[in-house]
Write a protein that holds these residues in place. Structure first.
Motif, PDB file in Angstrom:
ATOM      1  N   ALA A   1       0.823  -1.218   0.000  1.00  0.00           N
ATOM      2  CA  ALA A   1       0.000   0.000   0.000  1.00  0.00           C
ATOM      3  C   ALA A   1       0.855   1.265   0.000  1.00  0.00           C
ATOM      4  O   ALA A   1       0.410   2.320  -0.459  1.00  0.00           O
ATOM      5  CB  ALA A   1      -0.925   0.004   1.218  1.00  0.00           C
TER       6      ALA A   1
ATOM      7  N   ARG B   1     -14.188   4.116  -3.185  1.00  0.00           N
ATOM      8  CA  ARG B   1     -14.004   3.934  -1.739  1.00  0.00           C
ATOM      9  C   ARG B   1     -15.008   2.926  -1.180  1.00  0.00           C
ATOM     10  O   ARG B   1     -14.734   2.262  -0.175  1.00  0.00           O
ATOM     11  CB  ARG B   1     -14.165   5.287  -1.053  1.00  0.00           C
TER      12      ARG B   1
ATOM     13  N   GLU C   1     -10.511   0.546  -2.172  1.00  0.00           N
ATOM     14  CA  GLU C   1     -10.377   1.629  -1.199  1.00  0.00           C
ATOM     15  C   GLU C   1      -8.956   2.208  -1.131  1.00  0.00           C
ATOM     16  O   GLU C   1      -8.793   3.431  -1.118  1.00  0.00           O
ATOM     17  CB  GLU C   1     -10.818   1.148   0.179  1.00  0.00           C
ATOM     18  N   PRO C   2      -7.894   1.371  -1.118  1.00  0.00           N
ATOM     19  CA  PRO C   2      -6.547   1.936  -1.024  1.00  0.00           C
ATOM     20  C   PRO C   2      -6.145   2.776  -2.235  1.00  0.00           C
ATOM     21  O   PRO C   2      -5.242   3.614  -2.134  1.00  0.00           O
ATOM     22  CB  PRO C   2      -5.647   0.695  -0.897  1.00  0.00           C
TER      23      PRO C   2
ATOM     24  N   GLY D   1      -3.669   5.035   1.854  1.00  0.00           N
ATOM     25  CA  GLY D   1      -3.309   3.762   2.470  1.00  0.00           C
ATOM     26  C   GLY D   1      -1.901   3.644   3.005  1.00  0.00           C
ATOM     27  O   GLY D   1      -1.434   2.534   3.274  1.00  0.00           O
TER      28      GLY D   1
ATOM     29  N   ARG E   1       1.234   3.133   5.205  1.00  0.00           N
ATOM     30  CA  ARG E   1       1.384   2.407   6.463  1.00  0.00           C
ATOM     31  C   ARG E   1       2.761   2.606   7.098  1.00  0.00           C
ATOM     32  O   ARG E   1       2.937   2.403   8.287  1.00  0.00           O
ATOM     33  CB  ARG E   1       1.156   0.901   6.243  1.00  0.00           C
TER      34      ARG E   1
END
Length: 385
Positions: free
Chosen positions: A22, A194, A200-201, A317, A319
């Motif tokens: 991501a 989304r 979504e990411p 997204g 991380r």
């Protein structure tokens, strides 16, 4: 109460960890955002727009590798650009002279390193939660009002951000149809993507690509990145600072550094480290210092932690700190390989997505905002200010 950016036992270097899939996507989205946003900020302040573009390369990479706030993206912001322009103008220096810009950026980096070394970040420990909540919300509001013209073609009047927002809503009849339609379509595509878990990411990236292609196919009459400036098919080259004007910029460098560090201080409370580690304000000071020291030698304007670019990365997204690193690398590749395609990105697309990011930042702080408002009138006043 202590602010979110608390100090922690000092380590010589932050742990880098391993990138996640991501992070690559988030880096790509953030890198693309850096093209129109960086160029626009630089142009508005009277700098060469390309210097704003390059502020998303070296500073983003160096800042992300060294910061203690893992997701913070270091690059140019509108406040930093305007303050830098004021400093150079007051000193009687040309803001488009590469040597002057390089010197100011390097000096800002030196000031940031000095403040980090002296551990002056402890001052942030005495800032109340109400003030930090208000500051973070204020930055989000500034991000939103800053793209209203891009999203609708109407530039709101007034100096106060809330007044600008009201003026923009009152003058809905003055919004340009094409720009507004493109921004609305961008938000709609983002929302649709989304809603699908697997998408979504990459919702921000999909919205940017899909709507940009649609605008090109329909030949919609909206402002494009190339209307700001051409993107050179070249990486930033080594630029020597003009050391002859050091005395004129000493005070100004402190001013720019303080503006940048104050903006960055609001990121840690809003974007906690996903790995559970604690942010360190002094470490963030030093990271931004390193970013400016190196960035200044490669045609970058002064930079600092950017709430909008960090918000974009998180929404896409991110991380780990590698998302910021990838954003700088991806931006460099785009500039080098396909700058002409990037010039076709419509500004209303960027405006629509930045509205989404700014809205998410405010929504993410909603509980803190409500809590402060319920606590006391004094805390509420501190937040509003």
């Amino acid at each position: 109460m202590r602010a979110g950016g608390r100090t922690s036992p000092r380590r010589p270097l932050p742990t880098l960890g391993w990138p996640r899939p991501a992070d690559a996507t988030a880096g790509a989205v953030t890198g693309l955002f850096s093209i129109p946003e960086g160029m626009a900020y630089a142009a508005i302040a009277g700098f060469n727009p390309v210097a704003g573009l390059y502020a998303g390369v070296v500073p983003a990479i160096v800042g992300s590798l060294t910061s203690r706030t893992v997701l913070m993206v270091t690059t140019l912001t509108s406040a930093i650009a305007l303050t830098s322009q004021s400093v150079l103008s007051d000193a009687g220096l040309d803001p488009k002279d590469a040597g002057n810009v390089a010197l100011l950026t390097v000096m800002v980096g030196a000031v940031m390193l000095l403040m980090g070394a002296l551990r002056l970040g402890v001052v942030m420990s005495f800032v109340s939660n109400a003030v930090m909540t208000g500051f973070s919300t204020g930055i989000a509001l500034q991000i939103i009002t800053g793209v209203l013209k891009d999203a609708t073609g109407y530039k709101p009047q007034g100096e106060i951000k809330l007044y600008q927002l009201g003026d923009w809503l009152v003058h809905v009849g003055d919004w340009q149809g094409a720009a507004t339609a493109v921004a609305a379509a961008t938000v709609a595509v983002w929302a649709a993507a989304r809603s699908v878990r697997r998408l979504e990411p990459v919702a921000l990236l999909l919205a940017m690509v899909v709507v940009s292609v649609g605008v090109f196919a329909l030949s919609a009459d909206v402002e494009l990145v190339r209307d700001i400036a051409d993107i050179p098919a070249a990486l930033p080259s080594l630029t020597a600072p003009d050391l002859s004007v050091v005395p004129e910029l000493v005070g100004g460098a402190f001013s720019v550094a303080l503006v940048a560090l104050a903006q960055a201080a609001g990121i840690a409370p809003s974007m906690p480290n996903p790995d559970g580690s604690r942010s360190d304000v002094n470490g963030d000071f030093r990271a931004q210092g390193y970013a400016n020291l190196l960035g200044g030698l490669f045609q970058s304007l002064p930079s600092g932690g950017s709430m909008s670019r960090t918000g974009v990365a998180v929404s896409a997204g991110a991380r780990t700190r590698w998302a910021g690193v990838f954003s700088g690398v991806f931006l460099a590749l785009v500039v080098l390989v396909c700058g002409s395609l990037a010039e076709r990105i419509p500004m209303p697309v960027i405006g629509g997505l930045i509205l989404v990011v700014g809205g998410e930042l405010v929504w993410g702080r909603r509980r803190d905002i409500v809590l402060v408002l319920r606590t006391s009138r004094l805390s509420s006043a501190a937040m509003v200010r």
